[in-house]
Write a protein that holds these residues in place. Structure first.
Motif, PDB file in Angstrom:
ATOM      1  N   LEU A  30       0.792  -1.306  -0.090  1.00 44.42           N
ATOM      2  CA  LEU A  30      -0.024  -0.097   0.023  1.00 44.42           C
ATOM      3  C   LEU A  30       0.902   1.207   0.059  1.00 44.42           C
ATOM      4  O   LEU A  30       0.423   2.242  -0.545  1.00 44.42           O
ATOM      5  CB  LEU A  30      -0.770  -0.100   1.332  1.00 44.42           C
ATOM      6  CG  LEU A  30      -1.942   0.921   1.308  1.00 44.42           C
ATOM      7  CD1 LEU A  30      -3.058   0.723   0.218  1.00 44.42           C
ATOM      8  CD2 LEU A  30      -2.704   0.917   2.730  1.00 44.42           C
ATOM      9  N   LYS A  31       2.158   1.136   0.463  1.00 47.58           N
ATOM     10  CA  LYS A  31       2.993   2.483   0.631  1.00 47.58           C
ATOM     11  C   LYS A  31       3.891   2.567  -0.266  1.00 47.58           C
ATOM     12  O   LYS A  31       4.297   3.481  -1.033  1.00 47.58           O
ATOM     13  CB  LYS A  31       3.668   2.534   2.044  1.00 47.58           C
ATOM     14  CG  LYS A  31       4.271   3.766   2.382  1.00 47.58           C
ATOM     15  CD  LYS A  31       4.794   3.601   3.817  1.00 47.58           C
ATOM     16  CE  LYS A  31       5.454   5.105   3.955  1.00 47.58           C
ATOM     17  NZ  LYS A  31       6.244   5.161   5.549  1.00 47.58           N
ATOM     18  N   TYR A  32       4.443   1.239  -0.978  1.00 47.22           N
ATOM     19  CA  TYR A  32       5.515   1.458  -1.927  1.00 47.22           C
ATOM     20  C   TYR A  32       5.292   0.919  -3.226  1.00 47.22           C
ATOM     21  O   TYR A  32       6.088   0.981  -4.009  1.00 47.22           O
ATOM     22  CB  TYR A  32       6.826   0.609  -0.968  1.00 47.22           C
ATOM     23  CG  TYR A  32       7.284   1.241   0.249  1.00 47.22           C
ATOM     24  CD1 TYR A  32       8.143   2.405   0.097  1.00 47.22           C
ATOM     25  CD2 TYR A  32       6.599   0.716   1.506  1.00 47.22           C
ATOM     26  CE1 TYR A  32       8.397   3.136   1.195  1.00 47.22           C
ATOM     27  CE2 TYR A  32       7.519   1.420   2.737  1.00 47.22           C
ATOM     28  CZ  TYR A  32       8.129   2.474   2.495  1.00 47.22           C
ATOM     29  OH  TYR A  32       8.466   2.979   3.579  1.00 47.22           O
ATOM     30  N   SER A  33       4.238   0.174  -3.372  1.00 46.39           N
ATOM     31  CA  SER A  33       3.618  -0.144  -4.751  1.00 46.39           C
ATOM     32  C   SER A  33       4.559  -1.117  -5.356  1.00 46.39           C
ATOM     33  O   SER A  33       4.017  -2.158  -5.684  1.00 46.39           O
ATOM     34  CB  SER A  33       3.447   1.072  -5.553  1.00 46.39           C
ATOM     35  OG  SER A  33       3.315   0.870  -6.770  1.00 46.39           O
ATOM     36  N   SER A  34       5.692  -0.872  -5.955  1.00 44.46           N
ATOM     37  CA  SER A  34       6.503  -1.650  -6.973  1.00 44.46           C
ATOM     38  C   SER A  34       7.408  -2.843  -6.090  1.00 44.46           C
ATOM     39  O   SER A  34       7.714  -2.474  -4.782  1.00 44.46           O
ATOM     40  CB  SER A  34       7.489  -0.989  -7.700  1.00 44.46           C
ATOM     41  OG  SER A  34       8.344  -0.444  -7.157  1.00 44.46           O
ATOM     42  N   GLU A  35       7.630  -3.943  -6.731  1.00 43.03           N
ATOM     43  CA  GLU A  35       8.561  -4.967  -6.165  1.00 43.03           C
ATOM     44  C   GLU A  35       9.898  -4.520  -5.574  1.00 43.03           C
ATOM     45  O   GLU A  35      10.150  -4.484  -4.306  1.00 43.03           O
ATOM     46  CB  GLU A  35       9.005  -5.889  -7.233  1.00 43.03           C
ATOM     47  CG  GLU A  35       9.536  -7.265  -6.511  1.00 43.03           C
ATOM     48  CD  GLU A  35       9.692  -8.159  -7.802  1.00 43.03           C
ATOM     49  OE1 GLU A  35       9.395  -7.974  -8.838  1.00 43.03           O
ATOM     50  OE2 GLU A  35      10.875  -9.150  -7.629  1.00 43.03           O
ATOM     51  N   MET A  36      10.484  -3.639  -6.245  1.00 39.98           N
ATOM     52  CA  MET A  36      11.644  -3.079  -5.922  1.00 39.98           C
ATOM     53  C   MET A  36      11.757  -2.139  -4.765  1.00 39.98           C
ATOM     54  O   MET A  36      12.461  -2.314  -3.707  1.00 39.98           O
ATOM     55  CB  MET A  36      12.442  -2.255  -7.105  1.00 39.98           C
ATOM     56  CG  MET A  36      13.752  -1.628  -6.771  1.00 39.98           C
ATOM     57  SD  MET A  36      14.995  -2.645  -7.291  1.00 39.98           S
ATOM     58  CE  MET A  36      15.398  -1.698  -9.041  1.00 39.98           C
ATOM     59  N   GLU A  37      10.685  -1.378  -4.743  1.00 37.47           N
ATOM     60  CA  GLU A  37      10.550  -0.723  -3.664  1.00 37.47           C
ATOM     61  C   GLU A  37      10.012  -0.882  -2.355  1.00 37.47           C
ATOM     62  O   GLU A  37      10.462  -0.787  -1.295  1.00 37.47           O
ATOM     63  CB  GLU A  37       9.657   0.919  -4.071  1.00 37.47           C
ATOM     64  CG  GLU A  37      10.358   1.780  -4.808  1.00 37.47           C
ATOM     65  CD  GLU A  37       9.341   2.784  -5.341  1.00 37.47           C
ATOM     66  OE1 GLU A  37       8.738   3.396  -4.524  1.00 37.47           O
ATOM     67  OE2 GLU A  37       9.355   3.003  -6.755  1.00 37.47           O
ATOM     68  N   VAL A  38       9.308  -2.073  -2.418  1.00 37.50           N
ATOM     69  CA  VAL A  38       9.005  -2.793  -1.480  1.00 37.50           C
ATOM     70  C   VAL A  38       9.950  -3.598  -0.597  1.00 37.50           C
ATOM     71  O   VAL A  38      10.339  -3.373   0.551  1.00 37.50           O
ATOM     72  CB  VAL A  38       7.542  -3.883  -1.765  1.00 37.50           C
ATOM     73  CG1 VAL A  38       7.287  -4.786  -0.644  1.00 37.50           C
ATOM     74  CG2 VAL A  38       6.378  -2.846  -2.013  1.00 37.50           C
ATOM     75  N   LYS A  39      10.736  -4.236  -1.495  1.00 39.01           N
ATOM     76  CA  LYS A  39      11.814  -5.060  -0.924  1.00 39.01           C
ATOM     77  C   LYS A  39      12.785  -4.106  -0.425  1.00 39.01           C
ATOM     78  O   LYS A  39      13.237  -4.429   0.765  1.00 39.01           O
ATOM     79  CB  LYS A  39      12.545  -5.658  -2.078  1.00 39.01           C
ATOM     80  CG  LYS A  39      11.546  -7.138  -2.399  1.00 39.01           C
ATOM     81  CD  LYS A  39      12.177  -7.848  -3.651  1.00 39.01           C
ATOM     82  CE  LYS A  39      11.425  -8.976  -3.828  1.00 39.01           C
ATOM     83  NZ  LYS A  39      11.955  -9.880  -5.128  1.00 39.01           N
TER      84      LYS A  39
END
Lengths: 395, 111
Positions: free
Chosen positions: B46-55
């Protein structure tokens, strides 16, 4: 003023070419500017239409976001993407990777706000909370019906109107451009007309007086001089005839009769006999009998005179001229200096002269062409530089 | 006899299932928590959206856990506190995060 009436006939082909180029360029530029304006106008209309759609689309997007939010919360139980029959939609994450899509297209420009493509409007909104990881949501709706037809109709109508106005302006512009050219032609025609008037009386006086001289009583020396005077006068007289024809040709009514060509050609050879003699030209003639043509006698004589006089004028001393008459053609072949291949097409143009060593105005072949055109005769000129020229009139 | 067999099968499954870094190092603690591990994932999403940003965000937190950069709301942080710093190497952490992502990602799951 005659020239003014017939200026389009009098314009040389090169000038016509210039005019054509000008008109083409003018039309092209006009259309280019119109197309550019039309393009801008179409863009404005399209933006206006999109602006009108924006509010509706924004509301639809909010509805979809609410559904995504519900899906996000219950994702363990429910994994069906929310669909709506009013629109298609797609979601993308922050790296622009597609999470899910029901769109008809695969390529979406996420950097735009709203745009039109392939009859669909695409509305892009960035989510505040990334439900299901979706940062961007795209809505796709079909464009409103007939909005562009209305615009095209308007564009076509106004475009045609403006084009017509510009064509009229172009016509006046063209007239402005042509004025100096026409003035020059008028000036030249008027000059020739005036000169012609002044020539007429003295030439006639000379010729009629020579005819009155009893040549039998003259001694050899004087006879020679008289002959020279005769040749010179006939040359002037010919020139006078040409110029008169040129100036008044549009007012001369043709009197077509059956002309016996053999008799006519013999007559003209006789007329030029003194000139042949003076240049020591060897003449060979091959004329078929009984060939008739329905034509104005004076004009046919003028046509033959002009070709013959050119054959003599541009011939060398002691050269040859061969005249033949067959059922469908007259051929006059000389051993003169010939014409350059590149210039053969220009010989029929008025005032075009390629050899300034001999006299003339450059109107002879122009007259030949105009008579040939009137009676639908074909004139063909074959020439080899330095060897001679063959003029063939066929029907 | 049947019971013993079942016990061994269960044990075997448990041992085999927990061979990965994620299963061995993440699941055990999270299993006992009031907030399940998938809730954390969807909060990150919900906060970071993309795979890269979440990880990236997860990795950053796990290496240096602080109340300020936690994904949890203040109430939960106050109740459960901040976790300890990870002992996993970068590679192991990355592997664990990859497994975590694969398990809960939205891609290919939507119909």
């Amino acid at each position: 003023m005659l020239a003014l009436k017939n200026w389009d006939i009098n314009l040389r082909s090169r000038e016509k070419k210039t005019l054509r180029s000008f008109l083409l360029l003018y039309a092209f530029l006009t259309l280019l500017i119109l197309a550019f304006v039309a393009f801008l106008y179409y863009g404005l209309e399209r933006d206006l239409m999109l602006q009108n759609q924006r509010e509706t689309l924004s509301n639809l997007t909010n509805e979809q976001i609410t559904r995504l939010k519900a899906l996000h919360i219950n994702f363990e139980k429910e994994q069906t993407y929310p669909r709506d029959e009013r629109f298609n939609s797609a979601i993308y994450d922050s790296s622009l990777k597609q999470i899910f899509s029901t769109l008809n297209t695969k390529k979406v420009n996420l950097y735009e706000d709203i745009y039109l493509k392939n009859n669909h409007i695409y509305f892009i909104k960035e989510l505040e909370s990334y439900y299901l990881g979706a940062r961007y949501i795209v809505l796709e709706v079909p464009e409103p019906r007939v909005w562009d037809k209305k615009v095209f109709r308007k564009l076509l109508g106004y475009g045609a109107l403006i084009f017509m106005v510009l064509v009229i302006i172009g016509y006046f512009l063209l007239n402005l451009l042509l004025r100096p050219m026409r003035d020059t032609i008028v000036l030249l025609d008027r000059f020739i007309k005036d000169t012609t008037h002044e020539l007429n009386t003295p030439v006639n006086a000379i010729l009629s007086n020579i005819e009155m001289i009893d040549t039998q009583t003259l001694d050899e020396n004087l006879l020679k001089k008289i002959r020279r005077i005769t040749i010179a006068s006939k040359t002037i007289s010919n020139l006078y005839d040409d110029l008169t024809y040129l100036i008044l040709s549009h007012q001369i009514l043709s009197q077509d009769v059956q002309v016996d060509l053999k008799t006519l050609i013999e007559e003209r050879i006789e007329y030029f006999s003194l000139l042949f003699e003076s240049k020591k030209i060897e003449l060979s003639v091959n004329l078929e009998e009984g060939i008739f043509l329905t034509i104005d006698h004076k004009k046919m004589a003028k046509l033959i005179d002009n070709i013959l006089s050119n054959a003599i004028k541009y011939n060398k001393i002691g050269g040859t001229i061969h005249i033949s008459l067959t059922k469908h053609s007259i051929e006059i072949k000389d051993s003169g200096r010939g014409i350059e291949k590149s210039k053969i097409n220009q010989v029929f143009e008025r005032y075009s002269r390629f050899d300034r060593s001999v006299g003339g105005f450059g109107i002879g072949l122009n007259i030949v062409a105009s008579i040939a055109k009137e009676y639908d005769l074909q004139v063909k000129i074959d020439s080899i530089l330095g060897e001679g020229t063959t003029v063939r009139i066929s029907w | 006899m049947v019971r013993i067999t079942f016990f061994f099968i269960f044990l075997a499954i448990s041992v085999f299932a927990r061979t990965g870094v994620y299963q061995k190092n993440c699941i055990p603690c999270h299993e006992d928590m009031a907030v399940k591990i998938d809730k954390f994932f969807y909060r990150y999403l919900l906060k970071y959206s993309s795979e890269m940003e979440v990880k990236n965000a997860m990795s950053k937190y796990l290496k240096n856990p602080k109340a300020e950069n936690s994904i949890l709301v203040d109430g939960l942080i106050n109740r459960f506190g901040v976790k300890k710093k990870t002992t996993l190497s970068d590679e192991q952490l990355q592997e664990a995060l990859d497994t975590y992502w694969e398990q809960y990602k939205v891609f290919d799951k939507l119909k």
